[in-house]
Motif scaffolding. Structure first.
Motif, PDB file in Angstrom:
ATOM      1  N   PHE A  17      -1.603   9.960 -13.985  1.00  0.00           N
ATOM      2  CA  PHE A  17      -0.177   9.728 -14.246  1.00  0.00           C
ATOM      3  C   PHE A  17       0.496   9.114 -13.039  1.00  0.00           C
ATOM      4  O   PHE A  17       1.355   8.243 -13.168  1.00  0.00           O
ATOM      5  N   ASP A  18       0.107   9.557 -11.852  1.00  0.00           N
ATOM      6  CA  ASP A  18       0.691   9.024 -10.629  1.00  0.00           C
ATOM      7  C   ASP A  18       0.320   7.561 -10.408  1.00  0.00           C
ATOM      8  O   ASP A  18       1.052   6.810  -9.786  1.00  0.00           O
ATOM      9  N   PHE A  19      -0.860   7.170 -10.895  1.00  0.00           N
ATOM     10  CA  PHE A  19      -1.320   5.804 -10.673  1.00  0.00           C
ATOM     11  C   PHE A  19      -1.373   4.990 -11.961  1.00  0.00           C
ATOM     12  O   PHE A  19      -2.103   4.004 -12.061  1.00  0.00           O
ATOM     13  N   TRP A  77       0.859  -1.179   0.000  1.00  0.00           N
ATOM     14  CA  TRP A  77       0.000   0.000   0.000  1.00  0.00           C
ATOM     15  C   TRP A  77       0.896   1.229   0.000  1.00  0.00           C
ATOM     16  O   TRP A  77       1.976   1.229   0.596  1.00  0.00           O
ATOM     17  N   VAL A  78       0.439   2.259  -0.648  1.00  0.00           N
ATOM     18  CA  VAL A  78       1.199   3.497  -0.733  1.00  0.00           C
ATOM     19  C   VAL A  78       0.325   4.629  -0.213  1.00  0.00           C
ATOM     20  O   VAL A  78      -0.803   4.795  -0.678  1.00  0.00           O
ATOM     21  N   PRO A  79       0.819   5.394   0.744  1.00  0.00           N
ATOM     22  CA  PRO A  79       0.022   6.528   1.221  1.00  0.00           C
ATOM     23  C   PRO A  79      -0.202   7.531   0.085  1.00  0.00           C
ATOM     24  O   PRO A  79       0.698   7.805  -0.700  1.00  0.00           O
TER      25      PRO A  79
END
Length: 149
Positions: A144-146, A42-44
């Motif tokens: 873009f981040d995901f 998991w990524v905050p």
């Protein structure tokens, strides 16, 4: 039209048995991939994303709509698309409305997003008769981040 092989009942059964074995191997591999997906770390989410919605701007937390889980699906509809969303995504979208109540009862909010501006998404949603929440990531780095470009 493709050419078909004509064979005996025994040849058909042997080929069908081989296909069954291959499908079993594929099912096992799918389960292995599913397990690996569930093991992803998991990524905050630390960026303050704001999405354009039919009800104005909302944060990522607000998209949860009071539920503990958010199932977000990227419908491929880019800012430069002329005819609307990807045909495959559109077909998938046509089947989502019936699942809304079931997901909500399981503490899940279903939401779709696309990179096109909200006005285009809202018009497309109306044209298709969709009821599910549909938000725009047009002015965000979210897709873009995901990696949901």
């Amino acid at each position: 039209m493709p050419d078909y092989t004509i064979g005996t009942r025994e040849e058909w059964q042997a080929a069908r048995d081989q296909l069954g074995e291959a499908r079993g191997e594929q099912a096992k591999r799918n389960e292995e991939i599913k397990a690996k997906r569930l093991e992803l770390p998991w990524v905050p989410v630390e960026k303050p994303y704001e999405f354009d919605t039919e009800d104005g701007k909302k944060t990522l937390a607000e998209l949860f709509d009071g539920r503990s889980q958010l199932l977000a699906y990227n419908i491929m509809f880019g800012p430069d698309y002329e005819l609307g969303a990807c045909p495959g995504c559109t077909n998938l979208g046509d089947g989502l409305d019936g699942s809304l109540i079931h997901m909500n009862h399981r503490d899940v909010t279903l939401m779709c997003f696309s990179r096109a501006p909200i006005e285009r998404l809202t018009a497309y949603k109306e044209r298709m008769g969709w009821q599910f929440p549909y938000v725009s990531t047009y002015n965000t780095e979210f897709p873009f981040d995901f990696a949901s470009r």
